[in-house]
Scaffold this motif. Structure first.
Motif, PDB file in Angstrom:
ATOM      1  N   LEU A  37      -3.323   8.532  -1.542  1.00 21.06           N
ATOM      2  CA  LEU A  37      -3.809   7.910  -2.775  1.00 21.06           C
ATOM      3  C   LEU A  37      -2.695   7.840  -3.822  1.00 21.06           C
ATOM      4  CD1 LEU A  37      -6.047   6.696  -4.455  1.00 21.06           C
ATOM      5  CD2 LEU A  37      -6.798   9.016  -5.058  1.00 21.06           C
ATOM      6  N   GLU A  41      -0.012   4.277  -5.574  1.00 25.54           N
ATOM      7  CA  GLU A  41       0.437   3.874  -6.904  1.00 25.54           C
ATOM      8  C   GLU A  41       1.668   2.976  -6.825  1.00 25.54           C
ATOM      9  OE1 GLU A  41       1.215   7.527  -8.890  1.00 25.54           O
ATOM     10  OE2 GLU A  41      -0.904   7.914  -9.346  1.00 25.54           O
ATOM     11  N   THR A 214      -9.191   1.581 -13.770  1.00 25.16           N
ATOM     12  CA  THR A 214      -9.153   2.873 -13.087  1.00 25.16           C
ATOM     13  C   THR A 214      -9.069   4.038 -14.073  1.00 25.16           C
ATOM     14  OG1 THR A 214      -6.747   2.714 -12.959  1.00 25.16           O
ATOM     15  CG2 THR A 214      -8.010   1.879 -11.078  1.00 25.16           C
ATOM     16  N   TYR A 353      -8.915   2.229  -4.747  1.00 21.83           N
ATOM     17  CA  TYR A 353      -7.851   2.149  -5.760  1.00 21.83           C
ATOM     18  C   TYR A 353      -7.217   0.759  -5.770  1.00 21.83           C
ATOM     19  CZ  TYR A 353      -3.503   3.200  -8.240  1.00 21.83           C
ATOM     20  OH  TYR A 353      -2.447   3.170  -9.117  1.00 21.83           O
ATOM     21  N   HIS A 357      -6.960  -2.658  -8.392  1.00 25.58           N
ATOM     22  CA  HIS A 357      -5.672  -3.134  -8.885  1.00 25.58           C
ATOM     23  C   HIS A 357      -5.303  -4.527  -8.384  1.00 25.58           C
ATOM     24  CE1 HIS A 357      -3.921   0.211 -11.158  1.00 25.58           C
ATOM     25  NE2 HIS A 357      -4.645   1.002 -10.383  1.00 25.58           N
TER      26      HIS A 357
END
Length: 382
Positions: A37, A41, A214, A353, A357
């Motif tokens: 996770l 990013e 988020t 996630y 995004h």
């Protein structure tokens, strides 16, 4: 027309491939405890200590002259470091913009004093930059910017607002694009613009957070109110901002980050489907792999053109547009092949996630509509 969109093959670079193993060994140790996770990013991961360790290894400002803290290595060696960092999900955000575009911008247009003052600290991973381009009511149409720098004794006074300024709250300096000419001086929407260095600690600078869906804080609104900048803050020539910012955007739009933002999800998808995928899964993953391989070839070619001093703005726009399509497609294909409830907690977290995004992938660095307008003009269609 064909020359406008040529993507020449970069020359072989044995040093770059030798470097790849060194980078992978470094990342295997550095990121051993970093979860999938966190790796998702991608280039939004901010870790100042990690950036300083990269700087100490000579992996920031790799192509810059040694007198400015650089290492005079090839563009392809730099490219290897970039793609290995991104594929592994390393936290590169702190130094990312300085290395990718602010440093090259100063090398090309900055004064000697600006270079000597800033570039060595950037290459050491100790001085971080952000981009002051977008504005309210302007978005990707940079010709609509309203922030204005007005000449006064000893410098300029700036008033205006910059929007979506990534990591401004964590950075030291912003390169600001604004108007310097009076509205009646030119009918050219691109004329009368300039670029400035803005110390973000100066009085007159207010930074306000813009939280993502988020809950993360990457974006900011930067308000500039009666901000005084000395003459030495001007980058390049007064009125030359448009050509300078277009050159800068070629660096921003063409790198491997434009097709590796959702790579962590592809890794997790392949882990879940295993070594004996269904025919449907094998076809889908094979198709994505072919797209990424093609984009990598295009992106490496643009890196070679930039290193040769060319201005591949059109080629960079193509990489950015096609890359965003693939990045968003990875998320949708993963969701269809393996629903979150079928892939386990780790897969579900990475999918969630990147689903949140993914809409931004076709906004940041220029919207799809703006990019296709650039490409259309290059083809003589508008």
């Amino acid at each position: 027309m064909s020359s406008l969109f040529s993507f020449p093959s970069p020359p072989p670079c044995p040093q770059a491939e030798a470097l790849r193993g060194e980078v992978r060994d470094f990342l295997a140790t550095e990121l051993a405890e970093r979860s999938p996770l966190r790796r998702a990013e991608s280039w939004n991961g901010f870790d100042a200590d990690f950036s300083r360790r990269l700087g100490a290894r000579g992996w920031i400002g790799m192509t810059w002259p040694k007198r400015y803290g650089g290492h005079e290595r090839s563009a392809l060696e730099r490219y290897v470091v970039l793609e290995e960092m991104l594929a592994a999900g390393a936290p590169v955000a702190a130094h990312w913009i300085a290395d990718r575009q602010s440093g090259p911008n100063l090398l090309r247009y900055g004064t000697e004093a600006q270079r000597l003052s800033l570039l060595p600290r950037m290459a050491a991973g100790e001085h971080f930059f952000c981009i002051g381009m977008s504005e309210p009511d302007a978005g990707s149409d940079l010709a609509s910017v309203r922030t204005r720098a007005t000449r006064v004794a000893g410098g300029w006074v700036v008033n205006g607002t910059k929007l979506w300024t990534t990591n401004a709250h964590l950075c030291h300096t912003m390169i600001m694009f604004c108007r310097t000419g009076r509205p009646d001086e030119t009918a050219d929407r691109h004329g009368g613009t300039s670029q400035f260095l803005v110390d973000l600690t100066l009085p007159g600078v207010t930074i306000r957070s813009i939280d993502a869906l988020t809950g993360e804080h990457h974006f900011n609104e930067v308000v500039l109110q009666d901000l005084f900048l000395p003459e030495t803050a001007l980058i390049g020539t007064e009125g030359g901002g448009w050509s300078q910012v277009m050159s800068e955007l070629a660096f921003e739009r063409s790198g491997p980050e434009r097709f590796l933002s959702s790579f962590a999800l592809l890794v997790e998808l392949m882990r879940v489907i295993g070594r004996d995928p269904s025919e449907r899964a094998a076809i889908a993953v094979g198709r994505l792999a072919a797209h990424i391989a093609s984009l990598r070839r295009l992106s490496r070619s643009v890196a070679g053109l930039l290193a040769a001093g060319a201005d591949p703005a059109l080629q960079a726009a193509m990489v950015k547009d096609l890359g965003a399509l693939v990045e968003q497609e990875i998320v949708e294909i993963a969701r269809q092949l393996v629903p979150p409830e079928a892939g386990g907690d780790t897969y579900a977290a990475v999918l969630a996630y990147l689903t949140l995004h993914a809409p931004s992938f076709s906004l940041r660095g220029g919207t799809r509509e703006i990019l296709r307008g650039i490409i259309a003009r290059g083809l003589g269609l508008r």
